[in-house]
Write a protein that holds these residues in place. Sequence first.
Motif, mmCIF file in Angstrom:
data_model
loop_
_atom_site.group_PDB
_atom_site.id
_atom_site.type_symbol
_atom_site.label_atom_id
_atom_site.label_comp_id
_atom_site.label_asym_id
_atom_site.label_seq_id
_atom_site.Cartn_x
_atom_site.Cartn_y
_atom_site.Cartn_z
ATOM 1 N N UNK A 390 0.832 -1.202 0.000
ATOM 2 C CA UNK A 390 0.000 0.000 0.000
ATOM 3 C C UNK A 390 0.869 1.255 0.000
ATOM 4 N N UNK A 391 2.016 1.205 0.681
ATOM 5 C CA UNK A 391 2.881 2.382 0.801
ATOM 6 C C UNK A 391 3.454 2.816 -0.539
ATOM 7 N N UNK A 392 3.622 1.890 -1.488
ATOM 8 C CA UNK A 392 4.234 2.299 -2.756
ATOM 9 C C UNK A 392 3.290 3.153 -3.594
ATOM 10 N N UNK A 479 8.761 -13.129 4.629
ATOM 11 C CA UNK A 479 7.924 -11.927 4.629
ATOM 12 C C UNK A 479 8.747 -10.738 5.116
ATOM 13 N N UNK A 480 8.695 -9.638 4.369
ATOM 14 C CA UNK A 480 9.479 -8.435 4.685
ATOM 15 C C UNK A 480 8.563 -7.217 4.713
ATOM 16 N N UNK A 481 9.084 -6.103 5.231
ATOM 17 C CA UNK A 481 8.219 -4.932 5.441
ATOM 18 C C UNK A 481 8.423 -3.831 4.401
ATOM 19 N N UNK A 482 9.021 -4.153 3.252
ATOM 20 C CA UNK A 482 9.226 -3.162 2.195
ATOM 21 C C UNK A 482 9.201 -3.875 0.851
ATOM 22 N N UNK A 487 11.830 2.617 -2.956
ATOM 23 C CA UNK A 487 11.876 3.273 -1.649
ATOM 24 C C UNK A 487 10.577 4.009 -1.366
ATOM 25 N N UNK A 488 10.121 3.951 -0.137
ATOM 26 C CA UNK A 488 8.859 4.599 0.238
ATOM 27 C C UNK A 488 9.035 5.553 1.423
ATOM 28 N N UNK A 523 4.029 12.065 -1.090
ATOM 29 C CA UNK A 523 2.705 12.227 -0.491
ATOM 30 C C UNK A 523 2.735 11.895 0.994
ATOM 31 N N UNK A 524 3.336 10.730 1.332
ATOM 32 C CA UNK A 524 3.359 10.281 2.717
ATOM 33 C C UNK A 524 4.458 9.240 2.871
ATOM 34 N N UNK A 525 5.184 9.303 3.974
ATOM 35 C CA UNK A 525 6.198 8.295 4.260
ATOM 36 C C UNK A 525 5.556 7.010 4.757
ATOM 37 N N UNK A 526 6.159 5.880 4.377
ATOM 38 C CA UNK A 526 5.728 4.614 4.966
ATOM 39 C C UNK A 526 6.091 4.606 6.440
ATOM 40 N N UNK A 527 5.163 4.209 7.270
ATOM 41 C CA UNK A 527 5.374 4.196 8.714
ATOM 42 C C UNK A 527 6.504 3.248 9.087
#
Length: 711
Positions: A390-392, A479-482, A487-488, A523-527
């Motif tokens: 979703x972050x991308x 499973x990874x978080x990015x 880059x996000x 727009x927004x940084x990935x948390x």
Amino acid sequence: MASYQSFPLSLLLLIFTVKVAHTQITTSNNIFDSLDNLGCSQFKSIIIAANLEERYKGVVAATIFVFNDTTYGALPSSRVGNLFEQTERGPRNYVQSFTLDQEIETSSFSDARPYLSELNNGGYLFLNKRQLLSGNVASGTPGTTRYFVNGAMITKANIKAGHHIIHIIDRVLDMPLQSNAISYADGVNPKQTQYKFYTELMLPLSRSLTQDSDINYSTQVRRVLMGDQVTFFMPTDQAMNEIPAQKLQELIGNPQKLLEIVTLHIVPGKVLYTSLVNHNEHFLTQMQTGKVVFRKNFNKEAVYITGAHSGGGTVTARISPANITVRNGVVHQIDQVLGFVFKTAIEEIQTDTTTNTFEGIINSARKDLQNALSAPSGVTVFVPTNNAMFAITNVYENYQRNQSLINRVLELSLLRPGTPFSLTSYNRGYRSMLQMESRYNGRRIKVYSEGNDTWVEGGYVRARVIKPDIGVTNGFVHIIDAVFGIPTRDIVYTIFCNDWLMRTYEHMVSVKLDQYMRDSGLVKNQQCSFRSGESGSPAGDPNRFTNELCGDGYYRCRFTYFVPNGTAIDNFSQMAAGRDIMNDPKRWRWLLRRLITRRKVIYLDQLALNAPYRYIADNGEQVFIQVTGRSQHTTSQRTAFIMFGNVRAEILRSDIGATNGVIHIINQVLFVNEDLTRDVSMAQSVHIPVATLFTLAFLSLLFDKLFNVML
């Protein structure tokens, strides 16, 4: 993980906790009259409800383990209502479960044997002491000795109250059960139900193995689960329901394999609460059929267990609920059957509700890449979480329409064919790194440890491994978080989300480099992954602009930043010259800009070996980079330095991409004595004509295109 702003307070609390845990505190001459002053009035109210005031006012020796009012107040209402049975003996049973009929100080704690509580027919208390490591098992250093009861840490210990001793614990414990580990599975549990792991696997095993052999169910399973001390990982019914009926019958029809699977869930002779083990610590299972490895990363909230038997079949399961104390040890319920692999890589991705968004990438990618995931063996794929996917959209809003981008992401996420890679055995120090080739032009995927986490990097994106070693029939899923290759987070937020760089981030804020280096086009940084459930925002207003060229929403600057880690900042602050510079914001900002350039985005893996490379720093100075050594496929032997004058800093981590550039982590601040006196007034701000801004904007767009081509 606590925010960096609270670090000094948390450190003071830690120091205070360590101090009181080893100090005897004298209160009233009995337990009952002491609890109010100790902030444990809620526990006292349970004693009153149990009609046990006289026992805890008396002179007969006792040791009690109590929670405080703050801990109790944090419980959800459902847990409060189920703390003990709502019967006449409910409160009495609860209090007696945490009472011993003798004085036991922490100096007597031992793994050798549990203590029988005052509860009728016995509930056991397991008293342990541990020096848990700071960092992972291979490179960590022993911390302060901590004391535990049934997995709860004692925060205030050895409080004398006449012939009584009080220990205050850090959580509200459930009553230890009077059943043993196998009885728990057989229905003697709060739900009063038999678990399917027992009825559908353990009972068929008991009927299929001959009882006159050394290898039999009675000796190797039942007796161990009824023995003195044991840890039992028991799959939930939901885990069993996920196994196709045909696969389940095939397993039951193979007694030897079934025995390996069942014994992989048993660690004999040890009571392993999740609080007592280190991240990446492993233990041999019953009959030494394999080993289990504890994983305590990802915000330290979720704990995973990886089980791998000697014949293969690695499975990682989440422990939930954890730490169920039974008469002879501890039971952990898990969401997978350890050692039993029955899904393909694509089936695992499709059925996992935390990763199934990635299926859209797979379905849209080239056919040969889709086929690669279904290869019969040798598959390793790094799968981003749904949140990462979703972050991308903050970077590429319509990424689903970008065919080349989709292909690149999947190619970077897949290792070359025939290279199944497990992280179970990877447990090394910060400076140790493994490298494998991805399917994207052989681009390297890096793997390394940092603190209590395992990290991977691909396509200049650094990702925390959330759940490693998900065994599938044709390889491994991690499973990874990015998302590799996209880059996000901008440079500022990338630094903010890095544990090692918290101190650095604070100093960036102090001289307003956080505003200067933000990506005004994002727009927004990935948390940050370790701030799950929090706002996760850096200090300051992200919409506040500066009057400088960069970070003002007018032009999107791109940077290379050689970021001093927290140790480098602390070491510099301990020097007299360092303190003088840090106390002069203009001079400190100017010195940090020596480590920054906005003229080039420099990736070290694209630099030639043993050939000095020059860049013009943001303060106008000339700085050199040199990469030495050689690089092999599996291990990195390259060493890189950044040099100014007669000083140099080693680059510890390189090529961590951000939406507006790249960072490299270094081990010291580049300082020379002349920095104390030189004129820094000319390097504080940059004024560029408006016409030049259009040229720079065009070059920035062109660089974006070239970057995508190079990647």
